[in-house]
Scaffold this motif. Structure first.
Motif, PDB file in Angstrom:
ATOM      1  N   ALA A  82      38.150 124.061  77.978  1.00 34.64           N
ATOM      2  CA  ALA A  82      38.056 123.965  79.490  1.00 34.64           C
ATOM      3  C   ALA A  82      38.777 124.392  80.478  1.00 34.64           C
ATOM      4  N   THR A  83      39.889 124.040  80.375  1.00 30.47           N
ATOM      5  CA  THR A  83      41.136 124.549  81.135  1.00 30.47           C
ATOM      6  C   THR A  83      41.300 125.883  81.163  1.00 30.47           C
ATOM      7  N   LEU A  84      41.290 126.530  80.130  1.00 31.96           N
ATOM      8  CA  LEU A  84      41.704 128.027  80.180  1.00 31.96           C
ATOM      9  C   LEU A  84      40.404 128.669  80.439  1.00 31.96           C
ATOM     10  N   THR A  85      39.176 128.215  80.426  1.00 29.24           N
ATOM     11  CA  THR A  85      38.037 128.839  80.965  1.00 29.24           C
ATOM     12  C   THR A  85      38.203 128.815  82.633  1.00 29.24           C
ATOM     13  N   VAL A  86      38.386 127.757  83.099  1.00 29.22           N
ATOM     14  CA  VAL A  86      38.491 127.525  84.451  1.00 29.22           C
ATOM     15  C   VAL A  86      39.586 128.757  85.112  1.00 29.22           C
ATOM     16  N   VAL A  87      40.728 128.706  84.400  1.00 26.73           N
ATOM     17  CA  VAL A  87      41.936 129.677  84.795  1.00 26.73           C
ATOM     18  C   VAL A  87      41.455 131.122  84.662  1.00 26.73           C
ATOM     19  N   ALA A  88      40.730 131.308  83.509  1.00 27.72           N
ATOM     20  CA  ALA A  88      40.166 132.525  83.086  1.00 27.72           C
ATOM     21  C   ALA A  88      39.124 133.124  84.373  1.00 27.72           C
ATOM     22  N   GLY A  89      38.314 132.092  84.552  1.00 27.03           N
ATOM     23  CA  GLY A  89      37.070 132.412  85.807  1.00 27.03           C
ATOM     24  C   GLY A  89      37.718 132.647  86.992  1.00 27.03           C
ATOM     25  N   LEU A  90      38.742 132.075  87.482  1.00 27.28           N
ATOM     26  CA  LEU A  90      39.332 132.119  88.833  1.00 27.28           C
ATOM     27  C   LEU A  90      40.277 133.178  88.794  1.00 27.28           C
ATOM     28  N   GLY A  91      40.841 133.421  87.722  1.00 28.13           N
ATOM     29  CA  GLY A  91      41.702 134.692  87.534  1.00 28.13           C
ATOM     30  C   GLY A  91      40.779 136.059  87.577  1.00 28.13           C
ATOM     31  N   VAL A  92      39.668 136.030  86.984  1.00 29.00           N
ATOM     32  CA  VAL A  92      38.590 137.375  87.030  1.00 29.00           C
ATOM     33  C   VAL A  92      38.281 137.543  88.419  1.00 29.00           C
ATOM     34  N   ARG A  93      38.024 136.240  89.252  1.00 29.41           N
ATOM     35  CA  ARG A  93      37.565 136.505  90.567  1.00 29.41           C
ATOM     36  C   ARG A  93      38.794 136.871  91.548  1.00 29.41           C
ATOM     37  N   ALA A  94      39.849 136.512  91.235  1.00 28.83           N
ATOM     38  CA  ALA A  94      41.108 136.950  91.887  1.00 28.83           C
ATOM     39  C   ALA A  94      41.390 138.312  91.727  1.00 28.83           C
TER      40      ALA A  94
ATOM     41  N   ALA B  75      31.161 138.450  84.765  1.00 27.56           N
ATOM     42  CA  ALA B  75      32.141 137.687  83.929  1.00 27.56           C
ATOM     43  C   ALA B  75      32.142 136.113  84.442  1.00 27.56           C
ATOM     44  N   GLY B  76      32.162 135.926  85.627  1.00 26.50           N
ATOM     45  CA  GLY B  76      32.130 134.599  86.147  1.00 26.50           C
ATOM     46  C   GLY B  76      30.906 133.830  85.667  1.00 26.50           C
ATOM     47  N   ASP B  77      29.779 134.429  85.607  1.00 28.15           N
ATOM     48  CA  ASP B  77      28.660 133.793  85.142  1.00 28.15           C
ATOM     49  C   ASP B  77      28.896 133.203  83.727  1.00 28.15           C
ATOM     50  N   GLY B  78      29.192 134.507  82.826  1.00 25.43           N
ATOM     51  CA  GLY B  78      29.226 134.118  81.494  1.00 25.43           C
ATOM     52  C   GLY B  78      30.320 132.954  81.303  1.00 25.43           C
ATOM     53  N   LEU B  79      31.484 133.006  81.939  1.00 30.54           N
ATOM     54  CA  LEU B  79      32.638 132.010  81.820  1.00 30.54           C
ATOM     55  C   LEU B  79      32.055 130.532  82.454  1.00 30.54           C
ATOM     56  N   TYR B  80      31.127 130.815  83.540  1.00 33.39           N
ATOM     57  CA  TYR B  80      30.498 129.406  84.003  1.00 33.39           C
ATOM     58  C   TYR B  80      29.983 128.497  82.752  1.00 33.39           C
ATOM     59  N   THR B  81      29.033 129.476  82.207  1.00 34.31           N
ATOM     60  CA  THR B  81      28.334 128.731  80.798  1.00 34.31           C
ATOM     61  C   THR B  81      29.473 128.400  79.764  1.00 34.31           C
ATOM     62  N   VAL B  82      30.422 129.169  79.720  1.00 34.62           N
ATOM     63  CA  VAL B  82      31.216 128.766  78.632  1.00 34.62           C
ATOM     64  C   VAL B  82      32.016 127.312  78.952  1.00 34.62           C
ATOM     65  N   LEU B  83      32.426 127.247  80.152  1.00 36.47           N
ATOM     66  CA  LEU B  83      32.868 125.984  80.775  1.00 36.47           C
ATOM     67  C   LEU B  83      31.716 124.890  80.594  1.00 36.47           C
ATOM     68  N   VAL B  84      30.520 125.037  80.984  1.00 36.97           N
ATOM     69  CA  VAL B  84      29.566 123.991  80.634  1.00 36.97           C
ATOM     70  C   VAL B  84      29.401 123.694  78.984  1.00 36.97           C
ATOM     71  N   TYR B  85      29.760 124.921  78.103  1.00 35.55           N
ATOM     72  CA  TYR B  85      29.633 124.464  76.742  1.00 35.55           C
ATOM     73  C   TYR B  85      30.826 123.591  76.313  1.00 35.55           C
ATOM     74  N   THR B  86      32.256 123.832  76.970  1.00 42.09           N
ATOM     75  CA  THR B  86      33.299 123.096  76.418  1.00 42.09           C
ATOM     76  C   THR B  86      33.008 121.813  77.108  1.00 42.09           C
ATOM     77  N   LEU B  87      32.423 121.654  78.005  1.00 38.96           N
ATOM     78  CA  LEU B  87      32.347 120.151  78.567  1.00 38.96           C
ATOM     79  C   LEU B  87      30.896 119.405  77.761  1.00 38.96           C
ATOM     80  N   VAL B  88      30.088 119.975  77.369  1.00 36.23           N
ATOM     81  CA  VAL B  88      29.305 119.530  76.424  1.00 36.23           C
ATOM     82  C   VAL B  88      29.838 119.076  74.895  1.00 36.23           C
ATOM     83  N   VAL B  89      30.849 119.752  74.407  1.00 31.49           N
ATOM     84  CA  VAL B  89      31.457 119.412  73.300  1.00 31.49           C
ATOM     85  C   VAL B  89      32.347 118.091  73.735  1.00 31.49           C
ATOM     86  N   LEU B  90      32.903 118.174  74.785  1.00 26.27           N
ATOM     87  CA  LEU B  90      33.736 117.184  75.193  1.00 26.27           C
ATOM     88  C   LEU B  90      33.055 115.679  75.125  1.00 26.27           C
TER      89      LEU B  90
END
Length: 137
Positions: A18-30, A40-55
């Motif tokens: 989840a942490t790496l996904t947030v960093v990647a998303g913010l990095g892509v946007r920057a 890419a941000g859209d896909g990473l948004y869902t990856v983040l939701v996925y990691t939160l589901v697993v948490l």
């Protein structure tokens, strides 16, 4: 391994992901702009939701986690069609990051891409871990 122990073992990698996904998303946007950054941000948004589901549910199977993550992402995107997330996001940067602003139909496809990628990676990591000697998860 019992579910409680498995949950503990799975939550740490999910939190790191989840942490790496947030960093990647913010990095892509920057680092990028235009369609590449947006989708890419859209896909990473869902990856983040996925990691939160697993948490929240560490014993969830990858396909189910992907379906939940895609459904949440789609629900947020469809909610954008009401205009409320845009109005709320103008008052709060955090709300804007979480809910976005405007409905964009192609985003729906990119959420599916993100969910599929997360599930494939989850399945591959689970298989790798299961094949390793010692404790399995």
């Amino acid at each position: 391994m019992d579910d409680l122990r498995r949950g503990t073992v799975v939550r740490l990698p999910a939190a790191v992901a989840a942490t790496l996904t947030v960093v990647a998303g913010l990095g892509v946007r920057a680092a990028m702009d235009g369609d590449v950054a947006k989708y890419a941000g859209d896909g990473l948004y869902t990856v983040l939701v996925y990691t939160l589901v697993v948490l929240v549910a560490p014993t969830v199977r990858p396909v189910r986690a992907a379906l939940v993550a895609a459904a949440v992402s789609w629900a947020v995107e469809l909610f954008q069609a009401t205009g409320l997330p845009d109005a709320w996001g103008r008052r709060s940067g955090l709300v804007h990051l979480v809910l976005g602003s405007t409905f964009n139909p192609p985003d729906l496809a990119w959420y599916l891409v993100g969910a599929a990628c997360a599930a494939l990676l989850h399945r591959a990591l689970s298989a790798t871990r299961a094949a390793a000697p010692g404790e399995q998860w």
